[in-house]
Design a protein around this motif. Structure first.
Motif, PDB file in Angstrom:
ATOM      1  N   TRP A 294       6.145   4.951  -6.642  1.00  0.00           N
ATOM      2  CA  TRP A 294       6.119   3.670  -7.375  1.00  0.00           C
ATOM      3  C   TRP A 294       7.329   3.499  -8.292  1.00  0.00           C
ATOM      4  CZ3 TRP A 294       3.141   0.733  -4.830  1.00  0.00           C
ATOM      5  CH2 TRP A 294       1.881   1.119  -4.383  1.00  0.00           C
ATOM      6  N   ASN A 295       7.826   4.589  -8.841  1.00  0.00           N
ATOM      7  CA  ASN A 295       8.922   4.446  -9.815  1.00  0.00           C
ATOM      8  C   ASN A 295      10.303   4.550  -9.205  1.00  0.00           C
ATOM      9  OD1 ASN A 295       7.178   4.134 -12.049  1.00  0.00           O
ATOM     10  ND2 ASN A 295       6.761   6.323 -11.981  1.00  0.00           N
ATOM     11  N   MET A 296      10.398   5.171  -8.039  1.00  0.00           N
ATOM     12  CA  MET A 296      11.726   5.360  -7.430  1.00  0.00           C
ATOM     13  C   MET A 296      11.811   4.748  -6.028  1.00  0.00           C
ATOM     14  SD  MET A 296      13.583   7.489  -9.515  1.00  0.00           S
ATOM     15  CE  MET A 296      14.662   8.482  -8.511  1.00  0.00           C
ATOM     16  N   MET A 297      10.907   5.168  -5.148  1.00  0.00           N
ATOM     17  CA  MET A 297      11.100   4.811  -3.738  1.00  0.00           C
ATOM     18  C   MET A 297      11.070   3.307  -3.485  1.00  0.00           C
ATOM     19  SD  MET A 297       9.726   6.311  -0.244  1.00  0.00           S
ATOM     20  CE  MET A 297       9.908   5.355   1.257  1.00  0.00           C
ATOM     21  N   VAL A 298      10.016   2.627  -3.916  1.00  0.00           N
ATOM     22  CA  VAL A 298       9.944   1.177  -3.616  1.00  0.00           C
ATOM     23  C   VAL A 298      11.051   0.404  -4.314  1.00  0.00           C
ATOM     24  CG1 VAL A 298       7.527   0.931  -2.960  1.00  0.00           C
ATOM     25  CG2 VAL A 298       8.148   0.866  -5.372  1.00  0.00           C
ATOM     26  N   LYS A 299      11.630   1.005  -5.343  1.00  0.00           N
ATOM     27  CA  LYS A 299      12.751   0.348  -6.033  1.00  0.00           C
ATOM     28  C   LYS A 299      14.079   0.610  -5.333  1.00  0.00           C
ATOM     29  CE  LYS A 299      10.429   0.206 -10.457  1.00  0.00           C
ATOM     30  NZ  LYS A 299      10.252   0.814 -11.767  1.00  0.00           N
ATOM     31  N   GLY A 300      14.028   1.386  -4.274  1.00  0.00           N
ATOM     32  CA  GLY A 300      15.258   1.661  -3.517  1.00  0.00           C
ATOM     33  C   GLY A 300      16.125   2.711  -4.191  1.00  0.00           C
TER      34      GLY A 300
ATOM     35  N   MET B 227       3.935  12.779  -6.160  1.00  0.00           N
ATOM     36  CA  MET B 227       4.409  11.845  -5.124  1.00  0.00           C
ATOM     37  C   MET B 227       4.118  10.370  -5.426  1.00  0.00           C
ATOM     38  SD  MET B 227       6.306  13.086  -3.001  1.00  0.00           S
ATOM     39  CE  MET B 227       6.861  14.752  -2.916  1.00  0.00           C
ATOM     40  N   PRO B 228       2.902  10.050  -5.923  1.00  0.00           N
ATOM     41  CA  PRO B 228       2.667   8.637  -6.234  1.00  0.00           C
ATOM     42  C   PRO B 228       3.651   8.112  -7.289  1.00  0.00           C
ATOM     43  CG  PRO B 228       0.597   9.842  -6.221  1.00  0.00           C
ATOM     44  CD  PRO B 228       1.683  10.864  -6.116  1.00  0.00           C
ATOM     45  N   GLN B 229       3.956   8.949  -8.278  1.00  0.00           N
ATOM     46  CA  GLN B 229       4.916   8.537  -9.321  1.00  0.00           C
ATOM     47  C   GLN B 229       6.290   8.315  -8.716  1.00  0.00           C
ATOM     48  OE1 GLN B 229       4.060   7.858 -12.336  1.00  0.00           O
ATOM     49  NE2 GLN B 229       1.958   8.554 -12.059  1.00  0.00           N
ATOM     50  N   LEU B 230       6.680   9.256  -7.837  1.00  0.00           N
ATOM     51  CA  LEU B 230       7.986   9.155  -7.181  1.00  0.00           C
ATOM     52  C   LEU B 230       8.041   7.869  -6.344  1.00  0.00           C
ATOM     53  CD1 LEU B 230      10.654  10.730  -6.543  1.00  0.00           C
ATOM     54  CD2 LEU B 230       9.518  11.608  -4.508  1.00  0.00           C
TER      55      LEU B 230
ATOM     56  N   HIS C   4      -0.568  19.692  -6.070  1.00  0.00           N
ATOM     57  CA  HIS C   4      -0.295  18.815  -7.220  1.00  0.00           C
ATOM     58  C   HIS C   4       0.952  17.965  -6.995  1.00  0.00           C
ATOM     59  CE1 HIS C   4      -3.645  19.883  -9.680  1.00  0.00           C
ATOM     60  NE2 HIS C   4      -3.451  21.167  -9.349  1.00  0.00           N
ATOM     61  N   LEU C   5       1.899  18.500  -6.249  1.00  0.00           N
ATOM     62  CA  LEU C   5       3.079  17.703  -5.893  1.00  0.00           C
ATOM     63  C   LEU C   5       2.625  16.459  -5.117  1.00  0.00           C
ATOM     64  CD1 LEU C   5       6.455  18.194  -5.562  1.00  0.00           C
ATOM     65  CD2 LEU C   5       5.728  18.274  -3.188  1.00  0.00           C
ATOM     66  N   LYS C   6       1.731  16.680  -4.163  1.00  0.00           N
ATOM     67  CA  LYS C   6       1.211  15.584  -3.330  1.00  0.00           C
ATOM     68  C   LYS C   6       0.340  14.622  -4.145  1.00  0.00           C
ATOM     69  CE  LYS C   6      -0.864  13.412   0.151  1.00  0.00           C
ATOM     70  NZ  LYS C   6      -0.182  12.339   0.827  1.00  0.00           N
ATOM     71  N   LYS C   7      -0.576  15.198  -4.937  1.00  0.00           N
ATOM     72  CA  LYS C   7      -1.581  14.363  -5.612  1.00  0.00           C
ATOM     73  C   LYS C   7      -1.013  13.661  -6.850  1.00  0.00           C
ATOM     74  CE  LYS C   7      -5.288  16.077  -8.270  1.00  0.00           C
ATOM     75  NZ  LYS C   7      -5.240  15.405  -9.532  1.00  0.00           N
TER      76      LYS C   7
ATOM     77  N   PHE D 120       0.818  -1.218   0.000  1.00  0.00           N
ATOM     78  CA  PHE D 120       0.000   0.000   0.000  1.00  0.00           C
ATOM     79  C   PHE D 120       0.847   1.261   0.000  1.00  0.00           C
ATOM     80  CE2 PHE D 120      -2.393  -3.255   2.416  1.00  0.00           C
ATOM     81  CZ  PHE D 120      -3.405  -3.441   1.497  1.00  0.00           C
ATOM     82  N   TYR D 121       0.427   2.219  -0.812  1.00  0.00           N
ATOM     83  CA  TYR D 121       0.972   3.570  -0.735  1.00  0.00           C
ATOM     84  C   TYR D 121       0.037   4.332   0.210  1.00  0.00           C
ATOM     85  CZ  TYR D 121       2.248   8.292  -2.152  1.00  0.00           C
ATOM     86  OH  TYR D 121       2.632   9.611  -2.145  1.00  0.00           O
ATOM     87  N   GLN D 122       0.301   4.209   1.497  1.00  0.00           N
ATOM     88  CA  GLN D 122      -0.623   4.723   2.515  1.00  0.00           C
ATOM     89  C   GLN D 122      -0.849   6.240   2.441  1.00  0.00           C
ATOM     90  OE1 GLN D 122       0.441   3.044   6.489  1.00  0.00           O
ATOM     91  NE2 GLN D 122       1.648   1.556   5.357  1.00  0.00           N
ATOM     92  N   PRO D 123       0.191   7.023   2.048  1.00  0.00           N
ATOM     93  CA  PRO D 123      -0.053   8.475   1.979  1.00  0.00           C
ATOM     94  C   PRO D 123      -1.224   8.853   1.072  1.00  0.00           C
ATOM     95  CG  PRO D 123       2.298   8.052   1.924  1.00  0.00           C
ATOM     96  CD  PRO D 123       1.615   6.711   1.840  1.00  0.00           C
TER      97      PRO D 123
END
Ligand code: FAD
Ligand code: UQ1
Length: 437
Positions: free
Chosen positions: A413-419, A408-411, A402-405, A41-44
């Motif tokens: 799924w594409n960067m953070m969970v990939k480490g 951030m989800p793109q950041l 818009h940064l939040k909405k 889950f992307y809880q934010p």
């Protein structure tokens, strides 16, 4: 018994990022991940789901789609953490031996700590809670069905993840009701039951010393962002009631019972609600609390600058389940993944992690204040603002919304969970031409 270089306990925001980073660096068969959940889950996003801006399906991906291919995934719960023998056992009886353990078990919700909360969640359409994937879609329906009366938003007297979330949904509700513009608006008593942790700390030292970091709201955001939020509450019809702790819900009578925290002898007050968004108490999962890794308050005890366990040098931790004294957010977790990469490299090379890693407590809370506004709060351990952008972030802004909405989800799924995302530290330095911490 199986042997691994790294075992990662929990594959939420922190664990998944670390599992991917370590597998990429060390290759196939070196990393084991223990995580029971089918979905990640992307809880934010749940604040936006509660506000009807996103769907709950937008906030999840299958765990298998994010799991690194070269890692062994044990789709199971950690049943025992045994750092004296360097092993992690799972519910189904697997015993995993590790050289290094990464603990990222997060927070679990203690819904039963509020009497009647589970029943209210299951039976009362106007009782909601954004903190649970199972119920997060009730919130927007409650907005739509709200006619008149009290809309109450509560915050518990204990540390929670994303301490801003109970307020963000209140601002969205307020904005929604205002836009719908019913004639009852003038009669609307909009109560925000915000518990003052500062007074709680004073009243509570005597009896609940097990809470190690009860932080006052003004400790939570730092003076700059508290001033902004206080002004927002003042300028709207929002009543802020402090020193109230929700202890019981009688949904059949639409009653919420609060314990007054500033009284010597127990005193309770009952509010009638039309809509109630409750935030339950939270704590690390039992398996961590009852392990040798936990301190007296149940959190995993780590060095706040390196994430290394205070006693077991080959064990590191990040995120909500640790006792790192900063506001618990995914943004903080991102910065902590950078810290752990440095710490693990140091430990593996017999260097002192404190000479290499120095996490400054960076955390961030995009405080959604309406359907197109957001205040991006960012600060460090000492609550000094650590703002990424070269403009005053203490203002409500559409760009930050818009940064939040959208961004951030793109950041995530594409960067953070990939480490691949260690937080915005570098961006901050660049945008301030190097003149930032
Ligand atoms: P989690 O991501 O919660 O992961 C813990 C993992 O451990 C889970 O996958 C769980 O299944 C697993 N686990 C639990 N028990 C066991 C076990 N026994 N064995 C194995 N695995 C186990 N952060 C922000 O930065 N910005 C925001 O705007 C924001 N808003 C939020 C709004 C809401 C409503 C909520 C709920 C959170 C919000 N957050 C926000 C906070 C953020 O989501 C968390 O701080 C972050 O996800 C913490 O990451 P973690 O890895 O510590 O824990
Ligand atoms: C962030 O890094 C992060 O983790 C991915 C969040 O969680 C969703 C955030 O909310 C924020 C604000 C950050 C910080 C990043 C920038 C670009 C300011």
């Amino acid at each position: 018994q199986k042997e691994y270089k790294f075992v990662v306990a929990g594959a939420g925001s922190g664990g998944m990022a670390m599992a991917n980073a370590l597998t990429r660096k060390f290759g196939k068969g070196k990393v084991a991940v223990v995580e029971p959940s089918e979905l990640h889950f992307y809880q934010p996003m749940w604040t936006l789901v509660g506000g009807g801006i996103k769907t709950k399906e937008d906030s999840s991906r299958t765990m298998s789609s994010l799991m690194p291919k070269g890692a062994d995934w044990y789709k199971d719960r950690v049943a025992k953490l045994d750092p004296d023998n360097n092993t992690v056992s799972t519910t189904q009886g697997d015993v995993l031996k590790y050289e290094y353990l990464i603990v990222a078990l997060g927070f679990e919700l203690n819904i039963s700590s509020i009497k009647g909360m589970q029943e209210a969640l299951d039976e009362d359409p106007m009782f909601c809670c954004n903190y649970s994937y199972n119920y997060v879609d009730k919130t927007f329906k409650a907005f739509q069905n709200f006619k008149k009366g009290n809309a109450i938003f509560t915050q518990p007297a204990s540390p929670i993840k994303c301490a801003g979330a109970p307020q963000k949904i209140m601002y969205l509700a307020h904005d929604y009701f205002r836009k719908v513009n019913f004639t009852f608006l003038s009669q609307l008593l909009f109560s925000f039951i915000l518990f003052s942790l500062l007074q709680f700390r004073m009243a509570n030292c005597k009896m609940q010393t097990h809470i190690i970091q009860p932080r006052a709201p003004k400790d939570l955001w730092g003076p700059k962002f508290v001033a902004v939020l206080t002004d927002i509450c003042k300028s709207r019809d929002i009543t802020v009631n402090v020193n109230h702790n929700l202890v019981e819900v009688r949904h059949d009578k639409k009653e919420a019972i609060f314990k007054l925290m500033d009284k010597e002898t127990p005193e309770y007050v009952t509010y009638q609600y039309e809509m109630l968004h409750a935030t339950p108490h939270m704590s690390p999962p039992e398996v961590l609390k009852s392990s040798p890794l936990a301190g007296p308050a149940g959190f995993m005890t780590v060095n706040k600058h390196t994430g290394q366990h205070t006693k077991y040098s080959n064990v590191v931790g990040l995120g909500d389940c640790t006792d790192i004294p900063t506001s618990r957010t995914a943004a903080a977790v991102a910065a902590q993944t950078g810290m752990l990469k440095q710490t693990l490299a140091a430990i593996m090379n017999n260097h002192d992690p404190e000479k290499v890693a120095h996490y400054d407590g960076y955390t961030s809370c995009p405080l959604i204040t309406g359907y197109n506004t957001c205040v991006l709060a960012e600060f460090d351990f000492d609550l000094n603002p650590l703002e990424t952008f070269p403009f005053d972030q203490g203002k409500e802004r559409r760009t930050m919304y818009h940064l939040k909405k959208d961004f951030m989800p793109q950041l995530y799924w594409n960067m953070m969970v990939k480490g691949l995302w260690n937080g915005p530290g570098l961006m901050r330095k660049l945008s301030h031409f190097g003149f930032s911490k």
